[in-house]
Design a protein around this motif. Structure first.
Motif, PDB file in Angstrom:
ATOM      1  N   GLU A   1       5.884  40.994  41.643  1.00 42.50           N
ATOM      2  CA  GLU A   1       7.157  40.468  40.518  1.00 42.50           C
ATOM      3  C   GLU A   1       7.846  41.829  40.059  1.00 42.50           C
ATOM      4  N   SER A   2       7.661  43.153  39.972  1.00 40.93           N
ATOM      5  CA  SER A   2       8.318  44.200  39.704  1.00 40.93           C
ATOM      6  C   SER A   2       9.368  45.164  41.729  1.00 40.93           C
ATOM      7  N   GLY A   3       8.503  44.512  41.877  1.00 43.74           N
ATOM      8  CA  GLY A   3       8.839  44.736  43.705  1.00 43.74           C
ATOM      9  C   GLY A   3       8.156  46.140  44.115  1.00 43.74           C
ATOM     10  N   ASP A   4       7.759  47.143  43.375  1.00 46.01           N
ATOM     11  CA  ASP A   4       7.294  47.615  44.195  1.00 46.01           C
ATOM     12  C   ASP A   4       6.113  48.217  44.190  1.00 46.01           C
ATOM     13  N   LEU A   5       5.616  46.820  44.702  1.00 52.58           N
ATOM     14  CA  LEU A   5       4.230  46.570  45.042  1.00 52.58           C
ATOM     15  C   LEU A   5       3.742  45.067  45.976  1.00 52.58           C
ATOM     16  N   ARG A   6       3.918  45.515  47.222  1.00 53.05           N
ATOM     17  CA  ARG A   6       3.632  44.254  48.438  1.00 53.05           C
ATOM     18  C   ARG A   6       2.757  44.537  48.626  1.00 53.05           C
ATOM     19  N   GLN A   7       1.487  43.539  48.262  1.00 54.54           N
ATOM     20  CA  GLN A   7       0.244  43.125  48.929  1.00 54.54           C
ATOM     21  C   GLN A   7      -0.312  42.207  49.596  1.00 54.54           C
ATOM     22  N   TRP A   8      -0.932  41.675  50.673  1.00 49.53           N
ATOM     23  CA  TRP A   8      -0.631  39.926  51.092  1.00 49.53           C
ATOM     24  C   TRP A   8      -2.429  40.999  52.744  1.00 49.53           C
ATOM     25  N   ALA A   9      -3.023  39.295  51.665  1.00 45.75           N
ATOM     26  CA  ALA A   9      -3.898  39.031  52.389  1.00 45.75           C
ATOM     27  C   ALA A   9      -3.819  38.267  53.423  1.00 45.75           C
ATOM     28  N   ILE A  10      -4.785  39.276  54.234  1.00 46.28           N
ATOM     29  CA  ILE A  10      -5.019  39.131  55.724  1.00 46.28           C
ATOM     30  C   ILE A  10      -6.064  38.526  55.861  1.00 46.28           C
TER      31      ILE A  10
ATOM     32  N   THR B   1       1.261  45.729  61.745  1.00 45.02           N
ATOM     33  CA  THR B   1       2.705  45.340  62.620  1.00 45.02           C
ATOM     34  C   THR B   1       3.547  44.295  61.982  1.00 45.02           C
ATOM     35  N   GLU B   2       3.801  43.244  61.674  1.00 41.37           N
ATOM     36  CA  GLU B   2       3.443  42.521  61.024  1.00 41.37           C
ATOM     37  C   GLU B   2       4.818  43.165  59.650  1.00 41.37           C
ATOM     38  N   VAL B   3       3.479  43.532  58.846  1.00 43.98           N
ATOM     39  CA  VAL B   3       4.324  44.304  57.868  1.00 43.98           C
ATOM     40  C   VAL B   3       5.371  45.822  58.132  1.00 43.98           C
ATOM     41  N   ILE B   4       4.956  46.241  58.725  1.00 44.41           N
ATOM     42  CA  ILE B   4       6.251  46.970  59.437  1.00 44.41           C
ATOM     43  C   ILE B   4       7.224  46.142  59.521  1.00 44.41           C
TER      44      ILE B   4
ATOM     45  N   CYS C   1      -3.580  44.012  53.271  1.00 41.51           N
ATOM     46  CA  CYS C   1      -2.078  45.001  54.033  1.00 41.51           C
ATOM     47  C   CYS C   1      -1.327  45.019  52.951  1.00 41.51           C
ATOM     48  N   THR C   2      -0.998  46.330  52.539  1.00 44.95           N
ATOM     49  CA  THR C   2      -0.330  46.644  51.708  1.00 44.95           C
ATOM     50  C   THR C   2       1.363  47.725  51.721  1.00 44.95           C
ATOM     51  N   LEU C   3       2.318  47.286  50.971  1.00 45.18           N
ATOM     52  CA  LEU C   3       3.616  48.087  50.950  1.00 45.18           C
ATOM     53  C   LEU C   3       3.692  48.467  49.177  1.00 45.18           C
ATOM     54  N   ALA C   4       3.706  49.876  49.162  1.00 44.58           N
ATOM     55  CA  ALA C   4       3.159  49.935  47.510  1.00 44.58           C
ATOM     56  C   ALA C   4       3.823  51.352  47.714  1.00 44.58           C
ATOM     57  N   GLY C   5       4.515  51.639  46.460  1.00 43.99           N
ATOM     58  CA  GLY C   5       5.483  53.377  45.591  1.00 43.99           C
ATOM     59  C   GLY C   5       6.960  52.190  46.823  1.00 43.99           C
ATOM     60  N   VAL C   6       7.068  50.955  46.425  1.00 48.20           N
ATOM     61  CA  VAL C   6       8.726  50.577  47.272  1.00 48.20           C
ATOM     62  C   VAL C   6       9.630  50.746  46.330  1.00 48.20           C
ATOM     63  N   ASP C   7      10.697  51.624  47.572  1.00 46.02           N
ATOM     64  CA  ASP C   7      11.037  52.754  46.877  1.00 46.02           C
ATOM     65  C   ASP C   7      12.611  52.298  47.539  1.00 46.02           C
ATOM     66  N   GLU C   8      13.849  51.151  46.834  1.00 46.22           N
ATOM     67  CA  GLU C   8      14.675  50.432  46.899  1.00 46.22           C
ATOM     68  C   GLU C   8      15.804  51.681  47.215  1.00 46.22           C
ATOM     69  N   GLU C   9      16.388  52.408  45.773  1.00 41.59           N
ATOM     70  CA  GLU C   9      17.196  53.898  46.225  1.00 41.59           C
ATOM     71  C   GLU C   9      17.042  55.035  47.594  1.00 41.59           C
ATOM     72  N   ASN C  10      15.465  54.833  47.734  1.00 43.88           N
ATOM     73  CA  ASN C  10      15.523  56.196  48.846  1.00 43.88           C
ATOM     74  C   ASN C  10      15.351  55.203  50.300  1.00 43.88           C
ATOM     75  N   LEU C  11      14.758  53.312  50.077  1.00 44.45           N
ATOM     76  CA  LEU C  11      14.489  53.133  51.771  1.00 44.45           C
ATOM     77  C   LEU C  11      13.284  53.644  52.009  1.00 44.45           C
ATOM     78  N   ARG C  12      12.255  53.530  51.006  1.00 44.04           N
ATOM     79  CA  ARG C  12      11.097  53.976  51.191  1.00 44.04           C
ATOM     80  C   ARG C  12       9.508  52.891  51.108  1.00 44.04           C
ATOM     81  N   ALA C  13       8.521  53.092  51.565  1.00 43.70           N
ATOM     82  CA  ALA C  13       7.842  52.415  50.743  1.00 43.70           C
ATOM     83  C   ALA C  13       6.414  53.533  51.526  1.00 43.70           C
ATOM     84  N   GLU C  14       5.177  53.558  51.357  1.00 42.91           N
ATOM     85  CA  GLU C  14       3.359  53.710  51.619  1.00 42.91           C
ATOM     86  C   GLU C  14       2.865  52.341  52.267  1.00 42.91           C
ATOM     87  N   LEU C  15       2.116  52.778  53.133  1.00 45.30           N
ATOM     88  CA  LEU C  15       2.077  51.666  54.377  1.00 45.30           C
ATOM     89  C   LEU C  15      -0.057  51.644  53.628  1.00 45.30           C
ATOM     90  N   GLY C  16      -0.343  50.387  53.482  1.00 46.44           N
ATOM     91  CA  GLY C  16      -1.825  51.106  53.229  1.00 46.44           C
ATOM     92  C   GLY C  16      -3.279  49.121  53.724  1.00 46.44           C
TER      93      GLY C  16
END
Length: 173
Positions: free
Chosen positions: A49-58, A103-106, A70-85
């Motif tokens: 909901e806040s947009g800084d974490l996107r975690q999907w069920a595989i 691969t799909e999350v990337i 599979c996760t995109l954590a720390g989504v930083d829209e200003e600096n256009l980066r995130a951490e994959l898990g």
């Protein structure tokens, strides 16, 4: 296959993130019980909901049961980066499902969200995670000494990164 995480996934998340053997390389202790698993689902939903974490069920094709995340954590829209898990249940290691999901999350991160950079970190003893990240095109960027504390043990981390331009070039090749 990827889908959103819901409260019906709490038991599977407990099995995945409550496994002490699996979590020995993670930056936090295993979750302890169903209450913690339900809290994790709530955290995942709040992050979405806040947009800084996107975690999907595989899930497996034709089966809706969560076998990993599979996760995109720390989504930083200003600096256009995130951490994959990525985490998958032991029964599904080395089946290609983690590679397929990541691969799909990337692709989503770079094409749909417009991110320019993804990072990931792994315990240097976690050969499977490092092999997966290298297979996905991540390059070694650094060694983080005593980066995580797991109980009384301090763990190092290996920092890896992938730039959108690198990913696009690899896709064209």
């Amino acid at each position: 296959m990827l889908r959103y995480v819901g409260q019906g996934d709490a038991e599977a998340l407990l099995a995945l993130f409550g496994d002490a053997r699996r979590m020995r390389f993670w930056g936090h202790a295993p979750i302890a019980d169903m209450a913690a698993a339900r809290d994790l689902v709530d955290q995942i939903r709040a992050g979405a909901e806040s947009g800084d974490l996107r975690q999907w069920a595989i899930t497996l094709a034709g089966d809706d049961a969560l076998v990993g995340t599979c996760t995109l954590a720390g989504v930083d829209e200003e600096n256009l980066r995130a951490e994959l898990g990525v985490a998958v249940a032991a029964a599904h290691e080395r089946t290609g499902i983690a590679t397929e999901a990541a691969t799909e999350v990337i692709r989503h991160a770079f094409e749909d969200l417009g991110l320019r950079r993804l990072t990931a970190d792994a315990d240097p003893r976690n050969d499977a995670a490092l092999a997966l990240l290298e297979k996905l095109g991540f390059g070694h960027e650094g060694h983080l000494r005593e980066h995580y504390r797991q109980g009384e043990e301090w763990q190092d981390g290996v920092l890896l990164g992938l730039l959108r331009g690198e990913w696009e070039a690899a896709r064209r090749a």
